[in-house]
Design a protein around this motif. Sequence first.
Motif, PDB file in Angstrom:
ATOM      1  N   ILE A  39       0.839  -1.194   0.000  1.00 20.14           N
ATOM      2  CA  ILE A  39       0.000   0.000   0.000  1.00 20.14           C
ATOM      3  C   ILE A  39       0.877   1.248   0.000  1.00 20.14           C
ATOM      4  O   ILE A  39       0.610   2.220  -0.688  1.00 20.14           O
ATOM      5  N   TRP A  40       1.958   1.200   0.778  1.00 21.56           N
ATOM      6  CA  TRP A  40       2.826   2.366   0.947  1.00 21.56           C
ATOM      7  C   TRP A  40       4.160   1.905   1.501  1.00 21.56           C
ATOM      8  O   TRP A  40       4.235   0.915   2.217  1.00 21.56           O
ATOM      9  N   GLN A  41       5.224   2.625   1.171  1.00 21.64           N
ATOM     10  CA  GLN A  41       6.525   2.334   1.762  1.00 21.64           C
ATOM     11  C   GLN A  41       7.341   3.609   1.831  1.00 21.64           C
ATOM     12  O   GLN A  41       7.077   4.571   1.110  1.00 21.64           O
ATOM     13  N   ASP A  42       8.320   3.618   2.718  1.00 22.62           N
ATOM     14  CA  ASP A  42       9.163   4.786   2.888  1.00 22.62           C
ATOM     15  C   ASP A  42      10.551   4.345   3.319  1.00 22.62           C
ATOM     16  O   ASP A  42      10.705   3.354   4.042  1.00 22.62           O
ATOM     17  N   ASN A  43      11.554   5.048   2.860  1.00 24.14           N
ATOM     18  CA  ASN A  43      12.939   4.828   3.265  1.00 24.14           C
ATOM     19  C   ASN A  43      13.509   6.177   3.682  1.00 24.14           C
ATOM     20  O   ASN A  43      13.440   7.139   2.920  1.00 24.14           O
ATOM     21  N   VAL A  44      14.045   6.233   4.899  1.00 27.61           N
ATOM     22  CA  VAL A  44      14.583   7.484   5.425  1.00 27.61           C
ATOM     23  C   VAL A  44      15.992   7.237   5.941  1.00 27.61           C
ATOM     24  O   VAL A  44      16.243   6.250   6.630  1.00 27.61           O
ATOM     25  N   ARG A  45      16.882   8.139   5.589  1.00 31.11           N
ATOM     26  CA  ARG A  45      18.263   8.083   6.101  1.00 31.11           C
ATOM     27  C   ARG A  45      18.569   9.400   6.789  1.00 31.11           C
ATOM     28  O   ARG A  45      18.289  10.462   6.243  1.00 31.11           O
ATOM     29  N   GLN A  55      18.405  11.451  18.948  1.00 27.37           N
ATOM     30  CA  GLN A  55      17.716  12.524  18.230  1.00 27.37           C
ATOM     31  C   GLN A  55      17.524  12.149  16.763  1.00 27.37           C
ATOM     32  O   GLN A  55      16.468  12.404  16.188  1.00 27.37           O
ATOM     33  N   ALA A  56      18.519  11.532  16.153  1.00 30.55           N
ATOM     34  CA  ALA A  56      18.399  11.109  14.754  1.00 30.55           C
ATOM     35  C   ALA A  56      17.288  10.073  14.585  1.00 30.55           C
ATOM     36  O   ALA A  56      16.534  10.116  13.615  1.00 30.55           O
ATOM     37  N   VAL A  57      17.175   9.149  15.543  1.00 35.24           N
ATOM     38  CA  VAL A  57      16.104   8.143  15.488  1.00 35.24           C
ATOM     39  C   VAL A  57      14.744   8.824  15.629  1.00 35.24           C
ATOM     40  O   VAL A  57      13.806   8.519  14.879  1.00 35.24           O
ATOM     41  N   HIS A  58      14.636   9.763  16.556  1.00 31.15           N
ATOM     42  CA  HIS A  58      13.369  10.491  16.741  1.00 31.15           C
ATOM     43  C   HIS A  58      13.008  11.267  15.470  1.00 31.15           C
ATOM     44  O   HIS A  58      11.856  11.246  15.027  1.00 31.15           O
ATOM     45  N   GLU A  59      13.990  11.942  14.878  1.00 33.95           N
ATOM     46  CA  GLU A  59      13.742  12.696  13.646  1.00 33.95           C
ATOM     47  C   GLU A  59      13.326  11.769  12.503  1.00 33.95           C
ATOM     48  O   GLU A  59      12.467  12.122  11.690  1.00 33.95           O
ATOM     49  N   THR A  60      13.914  10.589  12.448  1.00 33.66           N
ATOM     50  CA  THR A  60      13.549   9.614  11.423  1.00 33.66           C
ATOM     51  C   THR A  60      12.087   9.195  11.580  1.00 33.66           C
ATOM     52  O   THR A  60      11.336   9.163  10.597  1.00 33.66           O
ATOM     53  N   LEU A  65       6.310   9.568   9.750  1.00 41.86           N
ATOM     54  CA  LEU A  65       4.918   9.974  10.009  1.00 41.86           C
ATOM     55  C   LEU A  65       4.489  11.104   9.078  1.00 41.86           C
ATOM     56  O   LEU A  65       3.370  11.093   8.557  1.00 41.86           O
ATOM     57  N   GLU A  66       5.367  12.070   8.855  1.00 44.63           N
ATOM     58  CA  GLU A  66       5.046  13.174   7.952  1.00 44.63           C
ATOM     59  C   GLU A  66       4.842  12.668   6.526  1.00 44.63           C
ATOM     60  O   GLU A  66       3.912  13.088   5.841  1.00 44.63           O
ATOM     61  N   HIS A  67       5.694  11.761   6.085  1.00 42.53           N
ATOM     62  CA  HIS A  67       5.572  11.211   4.731  1.00 42.53           C
ATOM     63  C   HIS A  67       4.268  10.425   4.571  1.00 42.53           C
ATOM     64  O   HIS A  67       3.605  10.526   3.537  1.00 42.53           O
ATOM     65  N   ALA A  69       1.470  10.843   6.353  1.00 47.23           N
ATOM     66  CA  ALA A  69       0.363  11.810   6.376  1.00 47.23           C
ATOM     67  C   ALA A  69       0.236  12.508   5.023  1.00 47.23           C
ATOM     68  O   ALA A  69      -0.880  12.694   4.514  1.00 47.23           O
ATOM     69  N   GLN A  70       1.350  12.884   4.425  1.00 48.89           N
ATOM     70  CA  GLN A  70       1.335  13.532   3.116  1.00 48.89           C
ATOM     71  C   GLN A  70       0.783  12.592   2.054  1.00 48.89           C
ATOM     72  O   GLN A  70      -0.023  13.008   1.208  1.00 48.89           O
ATOM     73  N   SER A  71       1.158  11.333   2.091  1.00 50.71           N
ATOM     74  CA  SER A  71       0.638  10.355   1.130  1.00 50.71           C
ATOM     75  C   SER A  71      -0.865  10.162   1.287  1.00 50.71           C
ATOM     76  O   SER A  71      -1.583  10.029   0.285  1.00 50.71           O
ATOM     77  N   ILE A  72      -1.340  10.153   2.516  1.00 48.39           N
ATOM     78  CA  ILE A  72      -2.785  10.015   2.762  1.00 48.39           C
ATOM     79  C   ILE A  72      -3.536  11.218   2.202  1.00 48.39           C
ATOM     80  O   ILE A  72      -4.570  11.058   1.540  1.00 48.39           O
ATOM     81  N   LEU A  73      -3.027  12.418   2.465  1.00 40.39           N
ATOM     82  CA  LEU A  73      -3.675  13.628   1.933  1.00 40.39           C
ATOM     83  C   LEU A  73      -3.712  13.609   0.409  1.00 40.39           C
ATOM     84  O   LEU A  73      -4.727  13.964  -0.193  1.00 40.39           O
ATOM     85  N   GLU A  74      -2.626  13.201  -0.215  1.00 34.13           N
ATOM     86  CA  GLU A  74      -2.585  13.132  -1.680  1.00 34.13           C
ATOM     87  C   GLU A  74      -3.575  12.109  -2.212  1.00 34.13           C
ATOM     88  O   GLU A  74      -4.236  12.342  -3.220  1.00 34.13           O
ATOM     89  N   ALA A  75      -3.699  10.983  -1.532  1.00 36.27           N
ATOM     90  CA  ALA A  75      -4.647   9.942  -1.965  1.00 36.27           C
ATOM     91  C   ALA A  75      -6.082  10.418  -1.824  1.00 36.27           C
ATOM     92  O   ALA A  75      -6.933  10.092  -2.661  1.00 36.27           O
ATOM     93  N   GLU A  76      -6.358  11.190  -0.784  1.00 34.17           N
ATOM     94  CA  GLU A  76      -7.725  11.696  -0.567  1.00 34.17           C
ATOM     95  C   GLU A  76      -8.118  12.728  -1.624  1.00 34.17           C
ATOM     96  O   GLU A  76      -9.288  12.873  -1.948  1.00 34.17           O
ATOM     97  N   ARG A  77      -7.147  13.429  -2.188  1.00 35.61           N
ATOM     98  CA  ARG A  77      -7.420  14.438  -3.218  1.00 35.61           C
ATOM     99  C   ARG A  77      -7.795  13.805  -4.551  1.00 35.61           C
ATOM    100  O   ARG A  77      -8.397  14.431  -5.394  1.00 35.61           O
ATOM    101  N   ARG A  78      -7.394  12.556  -4.743  1.00 32.53           N
ATOM    102  CA  ARG A  78      -7.647  11.876  -6.030  1.00 32.53           C
ATOM    103  C   ARG A  78      -9.035  11.349  -6.137  1.00 32.53           C
ATOM    104  O   ARG A  78      -9.810  11.102  -5.416  1.00 32.53           O
TER     105      ARG A  78
END
Length: 78
Positions: A39-45, A55-60, A65-67, A69-78
């Motif tokens: 359904i969805w995937q993400d890779n963050v470094r 802190q790096a783990v928390h930021e990751t 979560l931001e990615h 949420a953004q994907s959900i918003l984009e899917a809802e617009r379609r």
Amino acid sequence: VADSKQADAVLRGTCFESRRLKMVRSEVYLNERVTGASIWQDNVRRPYNPPPLSQAVHETATLVLEHLAQSILEAERR
């Protein structure tokens, strides 16, 4: 849900710390529970030292979560 058999999807992932590269790498996957279809995937470094590893783990996690949420918003617009 309390029972995984009632879930629509399964979220799984890994977080890998490379001390040599001073990098945190996370891979997250959301799959349909019954078929396993992606359904969805993400890779963050994220680099660390600085910032500290924690802190790096928390930021990751925040970026994932931001990615999502953004994907959900984009899917809802379609």
